[in-house]
Design a protein around this motif. Structure first.
Motif, short mmCIF file in Angstrom:
data_model
loop_
_atom_site.label_atom_id
_atom_site.label_comp_id
_atom_site.label_asym_id
_atom_site.label_seq_id
_atom_site.Cartn_x
_atom_site.Cartn_y
_atom_site.Cartn_z
N VAL A 161 41.51 26.21 35.67
CA VAL A 161 42.63 26.19 36.61
C VAL A 161 42.07 25.79 37.97
CG1 VAL A 161 44.47 27.49 37.69
CG2 VAL A 161 43.83 27.96 35.32
N LEU A 170 48.73 23.80 42.26
CA LEU A 170 47.93 24.26 41.12
C LEU A 170 48.06 23.32 39.94
CD1 LEU A 170 48.65 28.11 41.13
CD2 LEU A 170 46.43 27.01 41.55
N SER A 200 38.03 24.96 42.14
CA SER A 200 38.45 25.98 41.18
C SER A 200 39.35 27.00 41.87
CB SER A 200 37.23 26.67 40.56
OG SER A 200 36.42 27.24 41.57
N ALA A 201 40.40 27.44 41.14
CA ALA A 201 41.40 28.33 41.74
C ALA A 201 41.09 29.81 41.53
CB ALA A 201 42.78 28.02 41.17
N GLY A 202 40.27 30.12 40.52
CA GLY A 202 40.01 31.52 40.23
C GLY A 202 41.22 32.22 39.64
N LEU A 203 42.11 31.45 39.01
CA LEU A 203 43.34 31.98 38.43
C LEU A 203 43.47 31.54 36.99
CD1 LEU A 203 45.77 31.09 41.35
CD2 LEU A 203 44.77 33.34 40.90
N THR A 204 44.49 32.10 36.32
CA THR A 204 44.85 31.67 34.98
C THR A 204 46.32 31.29 34.97
OG1 THR A 204 43.22 33.15 33.96
CG2 THR A 204 45.00 32.36 32.55
N LEU A 205 46.62 30.07 34.53
CA LEU A 205 48.01 29.64 34.44
C LEU A 205 48.65 30.16 33.17
CD1 LEU A 205 47.89 25.88 35.57
CD2 LEU A 205 48.67 27.85 36.88
N THR A 206 49.96 30.40 33.25
CA THR A 206 50.71 30.82 32.06
C THR A 206 51.97 29.98 31.95
OG1 THR A 206 51.90 32.51 33.31
CG2 THR A 206 49.86 33.20 32.21
N SER A 216 40.17 31.18 33.07
CA SER A 216 39.52 31.05 34.37
C SER A 216 38.40 32.07 34.51
CB SER A 216 40.52 31.22 35.50
OG SER A 216 39.89 31.02 36.74
N LYS A 220 36.33 31.39 42.46
CA LYS A 220 37.27 30.60 43.26
C LYS A 220 36.53 29.74 44.28
CE LYS A 220 41.19 31.25 46.43
NZ LYS A 220 42.05 32.27 47.11
N GLN A 263 35.43 38.17 42.33
CA GLN A 263 36.61 37.32 42.56
C GLN A 263 37.45 37.95 43.67
OE1 GLN A 263 37.30 34.11 42.07
NE2 GLN A 263 37.61 34.28 39.87
#
Length: 264
Positions: A161, A170, A200-206, A216, A220, A263
């Protein structure tokens, strides 16, 4: 008087004969000088060949030393860049060296000279230096006692992500065959542009159901690359960004395994 008259013709004949033989004597003398000169020339040729061979050897030695110096300078620069990252990134980093890679570039995985004995575990992020910044290289996918395997971000099986630093849009960055990156799931209303920086976003998309679209495990803010082209998807709702990787994955030789990070 009779004797003198008989002698004069003899002397004259001898003189004429001597004159006639002068060219012959000269020819033999010249031939002797030519042979002597030829031997001298042959000697000089042999000396020149020895000198040329010596010069060639000296030149080859100088070229080898220059190559060694250039290699040492390049390695020192890479080590200095990694040292800078260990000081700037708030992470527990382990410097490693690449031991081997797939020459076909069909799978973007490399072997490194550290393993579980050094604290390396499967799933750990891996970074490299790029333009003085910490760039995301990939993650550990296998680990032995003293070696491990790193899968680069450009591998078709990799995804992360990411965020466009300029617009905060994003998306999901995926590897492509040929060592390229694409950023998908970008909305068409997001005003991303060519030249934007992707990190890098340091997140997880759903998705709508809550199912994750990408993992992820990465810190970040690690540099991924820059957008070099954009394409509207067929659904006209999303767009795809083609991202130029920040890391030269063909030339990189040293990496940093992220053993621990926090994080934000």
């Amino acid at each position: 008087m009779l004797l003198a008259s008989r002698t004069d013709p003899v002397l004259a004949l001898q003189e004429v004969t001597a004159r006639a033989l002068d060219p012959v004597r000269g020819a033999f003398a010249a031939a002797g000088d030519g042979i002597s000169g030829a031997w001298s020339a042959i000697g000089e040729i042999g000396s020149l060949r020895e000198t040329n061979e010596r010069l060639r050897q000296q030149l080859a030695g100088a070229e080898a030393r220059n190559a060694e110096l250039e290699e040492a300078a390049r390695e020192n620069a890479e080590l200095r860049a990694l040292l800078g990252l260990t000081r700037s990134l708030q992470m527990d980093l382990l410097p490693v060296r690449i031991l081997g890679r797939d020459p076909s570039n069909l799978t973007w995985e490399v072997g490194i000279d550290a393993g579980t004995d050094d604290g390396v575990r499967v799933g750990m992020p891996v970074v490299a230096a790029a333009d003085g910044h910490g760039a995301l290289a990939g993650s550990v996918v296998a680990a032995g006692a003293d070696t491990a395997t790193v899968r680069f971000l450009v591998d078709a099986r990799s995804s992360v992500v990411a965020i466009d630093q300029q617009t905060r849009a994003l998306g999901l960055v995926r590897g492509q065959l040929g060592g390229q990156l694409v950023m998908v799931q970008l909305r068409t209303v997001d005003r991303v542009a060519v030249g934007d920086t992707v990190v890098s976003a340091g997140l997880t998309l759903t998705d709508a159901s809550g199912a994750p679209l990408g993992r992820s495990p990465y810190p970040k803010g690690l540099l991924i690359g820059r957008i070099q082209a954009l394409e509207i998807d067929p659904n006209a709702l999303t767009q795809t960004a083609f991202v130029q990787p920040a890391i030269d994955f063909v030339a990189v030789e040293r990496l940093l395994v992220v053993l621990r990070f926090t994080q934000e």
